[in-house]
Design an enzyme around this catalytic site. Structure first.
Site, mmCIF file in Angstrom:
data_model
loop_
_atom_site.group_PDB
_atom_site.id
_atom_site.type_symbol
_atom_site.label_atom_id
_atom_site.label_comp_id
_atom_site.label_asym_id
_atom_site.label_seq_id
_atom_site.Cartn_x
_atom_site.Cartn_y
_atom_site.Cartn_z
ATOM 1 N N LYS A 102 0.863 -1.178 0.000
ATOM 2 C CA LYS A 102 0.000 0.000 0.000
ATOM 3 C C LYS A 102 0.901 1.231 0.000
ATOM 4 O O LYS A 102 1.683 1.447 0.918
ATOM 5 C CB LYS A 102 -0.917 0.026 1.217
ATOM 6 C CG LYS A 102 -1.803 1.276 1.238
ATOM 7 C CD LYS A 102 -2.413 1.523 2.603
ATOM 8 C CE LYS A 102 -2.979 2.931 2.658
ATOM 9 N NZ LYS A 102 -3.394 3.309 4.024
ATOM 10 N N GLY A 137 -10.735 8.194 7.165
ATOM 11 C CA GLY A 137 -11.850 9.076 7.480
ATOM 12 C C GLY A 137 -13.092 8.412 8.017
ATOM 13 O O GLY A 137 -14.013 9.083 8.488
ATOM 14 N N ASN A 182 -8.443 1.890 10.342
ATOM 15 C CA ASN A 182 -7.664 1.557 11.529
ATOM 16 C C ASN A 182 -8.181 2.313 12.751
ATOM 17 O O ASN A 182 -8.677 1.729 13.703
ATOM 18 C CB ASN A 182 -6.184 1.838 11.288
ATOM 19 C CG ASN A 182 -5.284 1.390 12.429
ATOM 20 O OD1 ASN A 182 -4.107 1.705 12.453
ATOM 21 N ND2 ASN A 182 -5.792 0.657 13.397
ATOM 22 N N THR A 183 -8.097 3.651 12.707
ATOM 23 C CA THR A 183 -8.452 4.455 13.878
ATOM 24 C C THR A 183 -9.890 4.226 14.321
ATOM 25 O O THR A 183 -10.173 4.194 15.526
ATOM 26 C CB THR A 183 -8.233 5.950 13.574
ATOM 27 O OG1 THR A 183 -6.889 6.144 13.136
ATOM 28 C CG2 THR A 183 -8.492 6.798 14.804
ATOM 29 N N GLY A 191 -7.858 9.501 10.240
ATOM 30 C CA GLY A 191 -8.141 9.559 11.666
ATOM 31 C C GLY A 191 -9.199 10.561 12.077
ATOM 32 O O GLY A 191 -9.484 10.716 13.270
#
Length: 268
Positions: free
Chosen positions: A110, A198, A219-220, A171
């Site tokens: 990535k 986002g 992730n976040t 995030g």
């Protein structure tokens, strides 16, 4: 990862670089409190592709530290090394080369090249440079980019195997901010389109999938939740629901009511 034939033993797979996956939810491995929570959240999400920031997560660089591959083994997961923290094309290319060495020659990566530390928006000029170099070197590049349809098309023309436009800043948890740009990218792409960055909650993931995106990477939204494992499960179900809604086809939007039980033809 080197290209493999797409599997045909389950319906509606996500196919990236010739390999088929059941799950359309890709998850990160940063920001969890420990490797145990990382493993539990990944399992709850039913993710098959997990991203690893080579500059931040140990997958063998440091023999004296806990290794992520001990809880997310290569025979069970596709480890997707990413270039998080890179601000130039040269740094990103160097990081991908290191990842290839650490992962026994696997080439699926990535790519993200950031423009500044405040917004973490992609530097599109450096991203294009890095993508051209990596594709020429035989890497299979999944690329983080802005939600610009023309840029997405150019990255596809270069040879990237997936285009990953942001929904909102990394995030931020703001959800999909420009549905029309994402829709334009989806409708014109010939490679998978995955929303990256986002997403804040399950409804954001469902919206991305309802627009026709092939998957979502996050992730976040999971690691930063009060209960990351429970949020991972919620995201799994949101991705499934959004994909099914897209395939089913929503009804048209109308300004006025349309009765579920119309009176035409009823007995007086």
């Amino acid at each position: 990862m080197n290209a493999q034939p797409a599997a045909t033993n389950f319906p509606d797979p996500l196919v990236i670089a010739g390999r088929a996956y059941r799950s359309r939810l890709l998850t990160g491995t940063g920001k969890f409190k420990d490797l145990g929570e990382t493993r539990r959240a990944t399992e709850a999400a039913a993710a098959e592709i997990v991203t690893v920031a080579i500059r931040r997560v140990n997958i063998g660089q440091d023999k004296d530290q806990p290794n992520l591959l001990d809880v997310l083994p290569l025979d069970k997961y596709t480890i997707l090394p990413n270039t998080a923290g890179c601000y130039t094309a040269d740094d990103a290319v160097r990081t991908c080369r290191l990842a290839r060495e650490l992962l026994n020659g696997r080439t699926l990566v990535k790519l993200e090249v950031l423009g500044d530390q405040k917004t973490l928006f992609p530097d599109v000029v450096q991203t294009l440079r890095a993508a051209e170099t990596l594709v020429a070197e035989g890497f299979q590049v999944m690329v983080y980019t802005s939600d610009d349809p023309l840029l997405a098309r150019r990255l596809e023309e270069i040879g990237c195997v997936a285009v990953m436009p942001l929904a909102a800043p990394i995030g931020s948890g703001l959800g999909v901010q420009n549905r029309w740009n994402i829709l334009e990218i989806v409708e014109n792409a010939k490679v998978p389109v995955l929303v990256d960055a986002g997403v804040g909650t399950a409804s954001d993931a469902a919206i991305a999938m309802e627009l026709g995106c092939d998957g979502v990477l996050m992730n976040t939204a999971i690691a930063g939740a009060r209960d990351p494992v429970l949020m991972a499960s919620a995201m799994k179900h949101a991705i499934i629901a959004g994909r099914e809604a897209f395939l089913a086809g929503r009804i048209p939007r109308k300004r006025y009511a349309s009765a579920s039980s119309p009176i035409d033809g009823t007995i007086a």
